[in-house]
Design a protein around this motif. Structure first.
Motif, PDB file in Angstrom:
ATOM      1  N   UNK A 122       0.860  -1.184   0.000  1.00 14.12           N
ATOM      2  CA  UNK A 122       0.000   0.000   0.000  1.00 14.12           C
ATOM      3  C   UNK A 122       0.894   1.230   0.000  1.00 14.12           C
ATOM      4  N   UNK A 123       0.978   1.901  -1.131  1.00 15.28           N
ATOM      5  CA  UNK A 123       1.893   3.033  -1.257  1.00 15.28           C
ATOM      6  C   UNK A 123       1.430   4.233  -0.457  1.00 15.28           C
ATOM      7  N   UNK A 124       0.129   4.398  -0.303  1.00 20.15           N
ATOM      8  CA  UNK A 124      -0.389   5.554   0.420  1.00 20.15           C
ATOM      9  C   UNK A 124      -0.239   5.385   1.930  1.00 20.15           C
ATOM     10  N   UNK A 125      -0.530   4.162   2.399  1.00 23.49           N
ATOM     11  CA  UNK A 125      -0.457   3.877   3.841  1.00 23.49           C
ATOM     12  C   UNK A 125       0.336   2.598   4.036  1.00 23.49           C
ATOM     13  N   UNK A 126       1.667   2.679   4.201  1.00 24.27           N
ATOM     14  CA  UNK A 126       2.500   1.480   4.287  1.00 24.27           C
ATOM     15  C   UNK A 126       2.073   0.501   5.363  1.00 24.27           C
ATOM     16  N   UNK A 127       1.467   0.973   6.451  1.00 25.02           N
ATOM     17  CA  UNK A 127       1.055   0.052   7.513  1.00 25.02           C
ATOM     18  C   UNK A 127      -0.056  -0.887   7.064  1.00 25.02           C
ATOM     19  N   UNK A 128      -0.700  -0.570   5.932  1.00 25.81           N
ATOM     20  CA  UNK A 128      -1.724  -1.454   5.380  1.00 25.81           C
ATOM     21  C   UNK A 128      -1.148  -2.493   4.418  1.00 25.81           C
ATOM     22  N   UNK A 129       0.138  -2.408   4.130  1.00 28.77           N
ATOM     23  CA  UNK A 129       0.819  -3.446   3.360  1.00 28.77           C
ATOM     24  C   UNK A 129       0.675  -4.762   4.102  1.00 28.77           C
ATOM     25  N   UNK A 130       0.487  -5.864   3.353  1.00 27.40           N
ATOM     26  CA  UNK A 130       0.311  -7.113   4.086  1.00 27.40           C
ATOM     27  C   UNK A 130       0.336  -8.360   3.234  1.00 27.40           C
ATOM     28  N   UNK A 131       0.175  -9.489   3.910  1.00 26.90           N
ATOM     29  CA  UNK A 131       0.107 -10.808   3.296  1.00 26.90           C
ATOM     30  C   UNK A 131      -1.356 -11.136   3.032  1.00 26.90           C
ATOM     31  N   UNK A 132      -1.648 -11.526   1.794  1.00 24.07           N
ATOM     32  CA  UNK A 132      -3.028 -11.801   1.406  1.00 24.07           C
ATOM     33  C   UNK A 132      -3.388 -13.245   1.757  1.00 24.07           C
ATOM     34  N   UNK A 133      -4.277 -13.389   2.717  1.00 25.58           N
ATOM     35  CA  UNK A 133      -4.721 -14.704   3.158  1.00 25.58           C
ATOM     36  C   UNK A 133      -6.081 -15.022   2.564  1.00 25.58           C
ATOM     37  N   UNK A 134      -6.711 -16.097   3.046  1.00 23.44           N
ATOM     38  CA  UNK A 134      -7.941 -16.566   2.396  1.00 23.44           C
ATOM     39  C   UNK A 134      -9.070 -15.543   2.475  1.00 23.44           C
ATOM     40  N   UNK A 135      -9.187 -14.849   3.609  1.00 29.82           N
ATOM     41  CA  UNK A 135     -10.331 -13.963   3.807  1.00 29.82           C
ATOM     42  C   UNK A 135      -9.955 -12.497   3.935  1.00 29.82           C
ATOM     43  N   UNK A 136      -8.702 -12.173   3.736  1.00 30.94           N
ATOM     44  CA  UNK A 136      -8.302 -10.783   3.897  1.00 30.94           C
ATOM     45  C   UNK A 136      -6.798 -10.631   3.965  1.00 30.94           C
ATOM     46  N   UNK A 137      -6.356  -9.522   4.540  1.00 25.84           N
ATOM     47  CA  UNK A 137      -4.931  -9.188   4.561  1.00 25.84           C
ATOM     48  C   UNK A 137      -4.407  -9.127   5.993  1.00 25.84           C
ATOM     49  N   UNK A 138      -3.304  -9.823   6.238  1.00 27.64           N
ATOM     50  CA  UNK A 138      -2.578  -9.690   7.499  1.00 27.64           C
ATOM     51  C   UNK A 138      -1.606  -8.541   7.303  1.00 27.64           C
TER      52      UNK A 138
END
Length: 249
Positions: A122-138
């Motif tokens: 997430x370029x705008x909010x780096x803290x939202x960068x994450x690993x894509x799991x089955x139901x969402x993002x960690x």
């Protein structure tokens, strides 16, 4: 420094990391084992935690080969089965079981963690960068809330887990840093997108060559050897073999 025991470090925010790994026979892969601390403070005033009473089979593995809205990753299935064969006591969270809640619940007690999945930046909010799991993002924010007790190794077999966008070139905000600062002494991550099948091959060779020990202190040297092996096989494809880096002591 020697190719097997030397350790060359640079902050993972350094823009030259990928260039260093792509150099030829005279480059860093020949002269030293490269490990990139997430921040300069990690190199100096803030020492790495000492290895404690760590059990090598206390592992949590997440392998969501399918994530909503993203292409399937068939290579993660082979990657999961291969690791499970080498470490049969490893609990696997695959596909529908690899939810954000279950993974987050398993990580605090996991000594070693392995992820084979998609990742987003997430370029705008780096803290939202994450690993894509089955139901969402960690997300990085989720990882920062973890409090693992004996965290040793996190292997992030996902795209660009040690990279950040150009807007934050002077900051070290990415998934590898998040796991490192959450308490994992060693983190293996990627500087750019990975080829699915090749990522599985790299992970297989890494665990095959990593010594059977409670700690992962040989992780940097092991990854160095795997990189050299893959470079010898694909000398003209640094995009394949130069992406994985180690962060830690």
């Amino acid at each position: 420094m020697t190719p097997e025991t030397g350790c060359g470090g640079c902050p993972s925010a350094c823009s030259d990391c990928s260039r260093c790994m792509r150099q030829g026979t005279w480059g860093i892969p020949e002269r030293s084992t490269r490990s990139c601390p997430p921040t300069l403070r990690r190199c100096g005033r803030s020492p790495m935690p000492e290895p404690g009473n760590r059990q090598p089979h206390g592992t949590s593995s997440a392998w969501p080969s399918r994530a909503p809205g993203l292409p399937d990753l068939p290579g993660t299935v082979a990657e999961a089965m291969d690791l499970h064969t080498q470490h049969p006591h490893t609990p696997l969270l695959t596909n529908d079981d690899a939810t954000t809640a279950r993974v987050a619940a398993a990580l605090p007690a996991a000594t070693w963690a392995h992820f084979a999945c998609h990742a987003t930046v997430d370029q705008a909010t780096p803290s939202n960068t994450g690993l894509r799991l089955h139901d969402g993002t960690l997300t990085i924010a989720d990882i920062n809330r973890l409090r693992p007790t004996n965290a040793e190794l996190a292997y992030l077999s996902a795209c660009s887990t040690a990279n950040h966008d150009i807007k934050h070139a002077e900051e070290s905000i990415h998934l590898a840093t998040a796991f490192h600062l959450a308490g994992y002494r060693h983190v293996v991550a990627s500087l750019w997108p990975l080829a699915d099948e090749f990522a599985a091959t790299a992970a297989h060779r890494f665990y095959q060559r990593l010594p059977d020990a409670p700690d992962a202190d040989a992780a940097a040297v092991t990854l160095h050897r795997v990189t050299k092996e893959l470079r010898a096989r694909f000398p003209d494809r640094p995009d394949l073999w130069a992406s994985m880096i180690h962060s830690g002591p």
